[in-house]
Design an enzyme around this catalytic site. Structure first.
Site, mmCIF file in Angstrom:
data_model
loop_
_atom_site.group_PDB
_atom_site.id
_atom_site.type_symbol
_atom_site.label_atom_id
_atom_site.label_comp_id
_atom_site.label_asym_id
_atom_site.label_seq_id
_atom_site.Cartn_x
_atom_site.Cartn_y
_atom_site.Cartn_z
ATOM 1 N N LYS A 154 0.825 -1.207 0.000
ATOM 2 C CA LYS A 154 0.000 0.000 0.000
ATOM 3 C C LYS A 154 0.862 1.261 0.000
ATOM 4 C CE LYS A 154 -4.107 -1.991 2.209
ATOM 5 N NZ LYS A 154 -5.113 -1.843 3.285
ATOM 6 N N HIS A 175 -2.421 -0.506 -3.105
ATOM 7 C CA HIS A 175 -2.410 0.949 -3.298
ATOM 8 C C HIS A 175 -0.982 1.359 -3.652
ATOM 9 C CE1 HIS A 175 -6.436 1.531 -1.738
ATOM 10 N NE2 HIS A 175 -6.125 1.026 -0.558
ATOM 11 N N GLU A 234 -10.128 4.179 -4.530
ATOM 12 C CA GLU A 234 -9.963 3.123 -3.533
ATOM 13 C C GLU A 234 -9.695 1.779 -4.206
ATOM 14 O OE1 GLU A 234 -9.744 1.389 0.218
ATOM 15 O OE2 GLU A 234 -9.876 3.512 -0.274
#
Length: 506
Positions: free
Chosen positions: A250, A272, A333
């Protein structure tokens, strides 16, 4: 003169002993002595812990070593020093080494620990190292085993290393290792935490499946604008089943190199963060007990090269594939996968699709509609020098592409043999003509000393890792039972049920 010579004869051994003693270090045999010695130890000092069980040890090290002169705290005889009970370790100084400790039989206060907090071993300082330690089904308190954690004033630890450690039979929630450069996810679009430059290498992970998003093997960062620049290499993940994400990456600019994922019921995720690299990893399923995974990719500007995928079963809930490329909205997201290099990979006898270009697309459409975002399918993909091969009677074509995404992407030097492609793209069927493509335009990741162009241009090298190549040097047998049997022992299974029940109630 005779008297002086005689005196010198007495003094010389004493002087030698005084000079040698610091090199031998101090041996401690109780919690209290350990606490006192670590308060006084100087750079270059060695603290050795005598054989025994150190119940309720609360080891907080605030002194620092120096570059080339670390402070080392280690088991006198690795494997014979046990940290148990209400234990914790905090490395608050810098240039510290913790070596050869076995963490087991814990009973930390359940209410005092939580997911996303400090770990059983919390690293607050930079240039620290955890090596040759064992973490085996420690206790029932939810936390990671190791974290890099921000100090109270927000300072981020950097340049730490976790190596040759074994993490087995973890029955609690939260990841095994959390590498943090922010206290929480920053989602306002601003730059997240600074680069961490950590390395996790030659470690062993095997942990049972938990319900929900319960914590996988490693998390690096919290959200897409964090800068990771961490190197995860030469690790063996064997039935690392904690959740659907073996690793959840992430943050940006992390490199995953030379790892082996064997019979794992999840995927290695670029979750991410853009501009990440996966090179020369092995994703293997060699039985048909469960569905096994490869990679699931969100984001852009990644390099996925020289990876080997051979999966005897794939994960139905994700779409039965080795490599999943996420559809969705850019920089969201559930960020769209686009603009990346997929080169010199081998997909061999995958009992599923080699590449799924639109996994979970209906869920992504719903998310985009609810948030008024533009749904897109992966594009600007450069697929070069990949080998797709099957000689087993699996029913899946090589590609799942319901939107003909492939037509928007670049295909060069790929070879496919054995089954239908599933898409109308020009791919050679001449395996004898296959060779890895040469790559020359990949920029290095700052702080990671790997020549990415040279590594990719070689094609796949080496072979899957074994236990003997990653274990702590003193540990011969794998701890626990899950790695070899996919089952916990009866007593651990009972504790596991209690943890799950408690988590549901709270």
């Amino acid at each position: 003169m005779k008297m002086l010579n005689k005196l010198a004869g007495y003094l010389l051994p004493i002087m030698v002993l005084l000079n040698v003693a610091p090199c031998l270090g101090q041996v401690v045999a109780s919690n209290e002595t350990l606490y006192q010695v670590v308060k006084e130890v100087k750079p270059g000092g060695l603290v050795q812990i005598a054989d025994g069980t150190y119940k309720d040890v609360q080891l907080i090290v605030s002194n620092s070593g120096k570059s080339g002169l670390p402070i080392t705290i280690k088991a006198l005889n690795p494997g014979k020093v046990f940290f148990t009970g209400d234990a914790k370790v905090e490395l608050r100084g810098e240039h510290l080494i913790l070596e050869g400790i076995w963490f087991k039989d814990g009973n930390r206060a359940i209410q005092a620990w939580k997911s996303h907090g400090p770990g059983l071993v919390a690293i607050y300082g930079s240039y620290n190292r955890i090596t040759a330690c064992v973490f085996d089904c420690f206790d029932e308190a939810n936390s990671a085993y190791i974290t890099t954690s921000l100090t109270e004033d927000g300072k981020v630890p950097q340049h730490c290393r976790i190596d040759h450690c074994s993490f087995t039979d973890k029955i609690t929630f939260d990841q095994v290792i959390n590498l943090n450069n922010t206290a929480r996810a920053i989602k306002d679009g601003s730059v997240g935490g600074p680069a961490m430059y950590h390395r996790v290498d030659h470690c062993f992970f095997s942990n049972p499946q938990k319900p929900g998003n319960a914590g996988g093997g490693i998390r690096i960062g919290y959200y897409r604008n964090d800068i990771g620049r961490c190197l995860v290499d030469s690790n063996l993940f064997m039935r690392q089943d904690s959740e659907a994400e073996i690793i959840t990456s992430k943050s940006q600019e992390n490199v995953y190199y030379g790892n082996t994922y064997l019979n794992c019921q999840g995927t290695m995720n670029f979750r991410h963060g853009d501009h990440q690299v996966a090179i020369n990893n092995f994703y293997i399923g060699n039985d048909q007990r469960f569905g096994y995974g490869g990679m699931f990719v969100w984001g852009s500007r990644h390099v996925i090269a020289c990876n080997y995928f051979e999966l005897s079963e794939t994960i139905k809930s994700r779409g039965n594939a080795a490599l999943y490329l996420n559809p969705g909205a850019m920089a969201s997201e559930h960020a769209l996968a686009f603009d990346m290099l997929i080169a010199n990979n081998a997909f061999i006898n995958v009992n599923g699709y080699a590449i799924h270009f639109n996994p979970l697309d209906e869920r992504r459409k719903e998310y985009c509609a609810a948030n008024r975002l533009k749904f897109e399918t992966p594009h600007q993909l450069m697929l070069k020098g990949n080998l797709f091969f099957k000689d087993k009677p699996y029913v899946y074509p090589f590609f799942k592409d319901d939107y003909f995404i492939a037509g928007k992407n670049s295909w060069t030097g790929n070879v496919a043999l054995g089954v239908e492609k599933g898409i109308p793209v020009n791919i050679s069927a001449n395996r004898s003509a296959y060779k890895p493509v040469k790559i020359k335009d990949i920029q290095p990741i700052e702080g990671i000393a790997l020549d990415l162009n040279a590594l990719i241009s070689k094609g796949i090298t080496g072979k899957p890792l074994s236990w003997d190549e990653v274990r702590p040097y003193w540990l011969k047998e794998m701890p626990g039972t899950y790695a070899l049997t996919a089952r916990l022992s009866a007593d651990r299974a009972a504790k596991f049920k209690a943890v799950i029940k408690r988590n549901k109630e709270h």
